[in-house]
Design a protein around this motif. Structure first.
Motif, short mmCIF file in Angstrom:
data_model
loop_
_atom_site.label_atom_id
_atom_site.label_comp_id
_atom_site.label_asym_id
_atom_site.label_seq_id
_atom_site.Cartn_x
_atom_site.Cartn_y
_atom_site.Cartn_z
N THR A 80 41.44 43.17 32.36
CA THR A 80 40.95 42.75 33.36
C THR A 80 39.76 41.72 33.04
OG1 THR A 80 39.29 44.43 33.95
CG2 THR A 80 41.46 44.68 34.94
N ALA B 261 40.06 38.14 34.30
CA ALA B 261 40.33 37.89 35.75
C ALA B 261 38.73 38.41 36.19
CB ALA B 261 41.26 39.08 36.24
N VAL C 25 46.18 43.66 37.67
CA VAL C 25 45.67 42.51 36.99
C VAL C 25 46.73 41.91 35.85
CG1 VAL C 25 43.63 41.66 35.83
CG2 VAL C 25 43.42 43.27 37.82
N MET D 213 42.06 39.52 39.99
CA MET D 213 41.29 40.71 40.47
C MET D 213 41.78 40.94 42.01
SD MET D 213 39.64 42.39 37.99
CE MET D 213 38.73 43.60 39.03
#
Length: 254
Positions: A50, A53, A164, A170
């Protein structure tokens, strides 16, 4: 504890949590190591999947503040564009989740925050159990209850990381936060009610159930009495976590 016992405990958290916590209690001095290792692994996977993101979302939030806040209205178009350009060039800095240093810092802080959360929850539940008449109690079993009850939240992080990895973005509306969606996702991040409702997920419900069963198991109280301890504390902590959103939204004029 051997691997077979650990696997049995993990399965037991799903179908027989009260009995499982009673079995974990005799190993209170070292049982927390299992969820600790699992959470470090989960946080590492989540950070890897993640970080790009998160960096993108962080930039979008900053750009929104620089264009919609009370202070942004006092800037000239040239000054605003200069700040936006500086913010874009800051990508890859120490606090950027997409940078190696940012990734390491985020993982370290997340791990530390998890351990502190266990200490706080364990200490509060232990203190309440003593106040409510519990006898021959020690802190360690309550710390273990907090640690093992955190695992559903870890499962939630893995699900989020998978989303994600698939979508590249997100998620903004988690839990029940969709109930207050305004159509402006970034603006909603500054809504305290959105922040609170984001916490009400199926993973949190599962964590509550484990906290209640674990507290009942190690204190000798009924589940109803344990629920009377756990739920007010959770809502108090949730309110404290929402406070920064309230302050930020007021300062920014949203």
């Amino acid at each position: 504890m051997n691997a077979q016992a650990v696997l049995g405990y993990l399965v037991g958290l799903v179908d027989r949590p009260l009995e499982t916590f009673r079995n974990i209690a005799p190993h209170a001095r070292r049982a927390w190591v299992v969820p600790a290792l699992l959470m470090v692994l989960i946080l590492g996977v989540h950070s890897v999947l993640t970080r790009e993101a998160q960096a993108d979302l962080q930039q979008r939030v900053t750009e929104y503040v620089l264009t919609h806040s009370r202070f942004a209205s006092q800037l000239s178009p040239a000054e605003r564009e200069q700040l936006l350009e500086q913010q874009r060039q800051a990508r890859g800095g120490l606090f950027d989740p997409a940078s190696p240093m940012g990734f390491a810092l985020q993982l370290s802080l997340s791990t530390l925050g998890t351990l502190v959360g266990w200490l706080i929850w364990g200490g509060v539940l232990y203190g309440l159990a003593l106040l409510l008449g519990g006898e021959d109690l020690t802190f360690a079993p309550f710390f273990n209850v907090a640690a093992w009850s955190w695992l559903p939240l870890g499962v939630g992080l893995l699900v989020q990381a998978a989303y994600v990895a698939w979508s590249g973005t997100m998620p903004i509306y988690e839990g029940l936060s969709f109930l207050v969606a305004s159509g402006e996702p970034i603006a909603d991040l500054f809504n305290p009610l959105h922040t609170f409702l984001t916490k009400l997920t199926v993973w949190q419900l599962w964590s509550w159930w484990l906290l209640i069963n674990g507290t009942a198991a190690v204190s000798g109280f009924s589940r109803r009495k344990a629920a009377g301890m756990v739920l007010p504390v959770w809502f108090l902590f949730a309110a404290l976590q929402v406070a920064p959103t309230v302050i930020s939204s007021r300062l920014q004029g949203f």
